[in-house]
Design a protein around this motif. Structure first.
Motif, PDB file in Angstrom:
ATOM      1  N   LYS A  68       0.858  -1.193   0.000  1.00  0.00           N
ATOM      2  CA  LYS A  68       0.000   0.000   0.000  1.00  0.00           C
ATOM      3  C   LYS A  68       0.893   1.241   0.000  1.00  0.00           C
ATOM      4  O   LYS A  68       0.865   2.059   0.910  1.00  0.00           O
ATOM      5  N   THR A  69       1.696   1.363  -1.046  1.00  0.00           N
ATOM      6  CA  THR A  69       2.735   2.388  -1.132  1.00  0.00           C
ATOM      7  C   THR A  69       2.202   3.799  -0.906  1.00  0.00           C
ATOM      8  O   THR A  69       2.760   4.552  -0.095  1.00  0.00           O
ATOM      9  N   GLU A  70       1.141   4.166  -1.596  1.00  0.00           N
ATOM     10  CA  GLU A  70       0.625   5.537  -1.476  1.00  0.00           C
ATOM     11  C   GLU A  70       0.087   5.808  -0.072  1.00  0.00           C
ATOM     12  O   GLU A  70       0.342   6.876   0.498  1.00  0.00           O
ATOM     13  N   LEU A  71      -0.638   4.856   0.477  1.00  0.00           N
ATOM     14  CA  LEU A  71      -1.164   5.013   1.833  1.00  0.00           C
ATOM     15  C   LEU A  71      -0.020   5.087   2.848  1.00  0.00           C
ATOM     16  O   LEU A  71      -0.037   5.907   3.762  1.00  0.00           O
ATOM     17  N   PHE A  72       1.001   4.251   2.647  1.00  0.00           N
ATOM     18  CA  PHE A  72       2.182   4.272   3.506  1.00  0.00           C
ATOM     19  C   PHE A  72       2.850   5.649   3.462  1.00  0.00           C
ATOM     20  O   PHE A  72       3.133   6.247   4.502  1.00  0.00           O
ATOM     21  N   GLN A  73       3.098   6.152   2.254  1.00  0.00           N
ATOM     22  CA  GLN A  73       3.761   7.445   2.105  1.00  0.00           C
ATOM     23  C   GLN A  73       2.935   8.571   2.713  1.00  0.00           C
ATOM     24  O   GLN A  73       3.477   9.452   3.375  1.00  0.00           O
TER      25      GLN A  73
END
Length: 142
Positions: free
Chosen positions: A129-134
């Motif tokens: 969940k790259t975008e949520l993580f960032q």
């Protein structure tokens, strides 16, 4: 057949069985590959798995054993309340590596802790969940 160093492990671990029975049938690289698969909800089919598995495959048997031994026998629980830095705990709600009880303990015992439970991913929140993580990390750091 090589056997992983195992001082009587019987804990929750990424492969879902007691380390007592875990042995290396092929190589440390094959073991690293199997463990890496548990870090992703979609296992080997997950985007980012190949990169993660390739890095893990470079591990030596001694490093794998040391990591597993540390997961079993080391605890920093008594030191958690001494952490003074604001802390963000991120946990995938389908994490196979660390159970909710450990995540909950971090959240409760470390002062000034924020918890983000990320739905629909396993251990590799940053990859699944790259975008949520960032977004969550950026929000925390601001």
């Amino acid at each position: 057949m090589q056997r992983l160093h195992d001082p009587g492990l019987a804990w929750h671990h990424p492969l879902g069985r007691s380390m007592e029975s875990w042995s290396l049938r092929k190589s440390p690289a094959a073991t690293a590959h199997r463990i890496s698969a548990t870090w992703f909800l979609d296992r080997e089919a997950a985007q980012g798995f190949e990169h993660c598995a390739a890095v893990a495959a470079q591990s030596k048997l001694a490093a794998i054993n040391a990591g597993l031994d540390a997961m079993h026998s080391w605890s920093g629980e008594q030191n958690l309340s001494q952490i003074r830095q604001e802390t963000l705990v991120l946990w995938g709600d389908r994490d196979r590596t660390y159970p909710w009880s450990q995540t909950h303990m971090l959240w409760q015992e470390i002062p000034k802790t924020s918890l983000a439970v990320v739905p629909g991913c396993a251990h590799a929140v940053h990859a699944e969940k790259t975008e949520l993580f960032q977004l969550r990390v950026s929000d925390f750091l601001e």
